[in-house]
Design an enzyme around this catalytic site. Structure first.
Site, PDB file in Angstrom:
ATOM      1  N   ASN A  56       1.336  -6.474   3.243  1.00 30.29           N
ATOM      2  CA  ASN A  56       2.353  -6.279   2.214  1.00 30.29           C
ATOM      3  C   ASN A  56       3.732  -6.410   2.841  1.00 30.29           C
ATOM      4  O   ASN A  56       3.876  -6.361   4.057  1.00 30.29           O
ATOM      5  CB  ASN A  56       2.200  -4.902   1.563  1.00 30.29           C
ATOM      6  N   LYS A 138       4.424  -9.663  -6.604  1.00 29.41           N
ATOM      7  CA  LYS A 138       3.555  -8.507  -6.387  1.00 29.41           C
ATOM      8  C   LYS A 138       4.386  -7.244  -6.206  1.00 29.41           C
ATOM      9  O   LYS A 138       4.044  -6.181  -6.736  1.00 29.41           O
ATOM     10  CB  LYS A 138       2.652  -8.717  -5.167  1.00 29.41           C
ATOM     11  N   ASN A 142       4.107  -3.753  -8.136  1.00 28.49           N
ATOM     12  CA  ASN A 142       3.721  -2.536  -7.420  1.00 28.49           C
ATOM     13  C   ASN A 142       4.750  -1.421  -7.510  1.00 28.49           C
ATOM     14  O   ASN A 142       4.380  -0.251  -7.589  1.00 28.49           O
ATOM     15  CB  ASN A 142       3.452  -2.841  -5.949  1.00 28.49           C
ATOM     16  N   ASN A 146       2.832   1.787  -8.788  1.00 35.44           N
ATOM     17  CA  ASN A 146       2.322   2.652  -7.724  1.00 35.44           C
ATOM     18  C   ASN A 146       2.934   4.043  -7.799  1.00 35.44           C
ATOM     19  O   ASN A 146       2.232   5.042  -7.687  1.00 35.44           O
ATOM     20  CB  ASN A 146       2.558   2.034  -6.352  1.00 35.44           C
TER      21      ASN A 146
END
Length: 172
Positions: A56, A138, A142, A146
């Site tokens: 990531n 992404k 996220n 998240n």
């Protein structure tokens, strides 16, 4: 220990310096451990090795390309949709797809060959030639989900079914 596989048998190595040079190297370290790449990666590199970072974050491909003087470095985004239930316990809910891309246009052919290898192995692969764009997409997913999933103790499906939450996030 590092493991490689040939058609005849599986081989294990205690050090990457004992291994043969590689066509493709998958790096699945947390980016906080990238300081180890010099000793782990350097012994494996040929002039045309595809280094594929399954990590990531933003910018690691460029950093690795510069550090090792590579014309291209691949990146992979693993979409596994999982929840941490507790220490050492992960619930894998869905997906298993990987999106791969390349930093450095010279690596597009190597990236496409790697995508073919993954597909033939049964891995669902999407190719986005611009890895930085894919990483930003992404990240933008996220960041809100998240944090909210932790605070609300809810998974993505539960959050998306809450009309008030979805509306509030679209406004922000």
């Amino acid at each position: 220990m590092v493991i490689t596989q040939s058609r005849t048998r599986l081989k294990g190595y205690h050090s990457t310096s004992d291994m043969p040079k590689a066509d493709v190297v998958l790096v699945a370290l947390k980016t906080t451990q990238n300081h180890l790449l010099e000793s782990l990666l350097r012994p494996l590199l040929k002039t045309n090795t595809l280094v594929m970072l399954l990590q990531n974050g933003i910018g690691a491909e460029q950093e690795v390309a510069e550090q090792f003087h590579l014309p291209f470095v691949g990146g992979g985004l693993c979409f596994i949709c999982s929840n941490k239930l507790g220490p050492g316990h992960i619930d894998h809910i869905d997906y298993g797809r990987i999106t791969i891309g390349i930093y450095g246009d010279a690596g597009i052919a190597a990236l496409e060959d790697f995508a073919t290898d993954l597909t033939q192995s049964g891995v669902e692969v999407d190719v986005d030639q611009h890895i930085i764009d894919a990483r930003w997409k992404k990240l933008l997913w996220n960041v809100p989900f998240n944090g909210l999933s932790t605070v609300l103790n809810a998974d993505t499906a539960e959050m998306m079914s809450c009309e008030e939450l979805v509306t509030s996030q679209k406004k922000s």
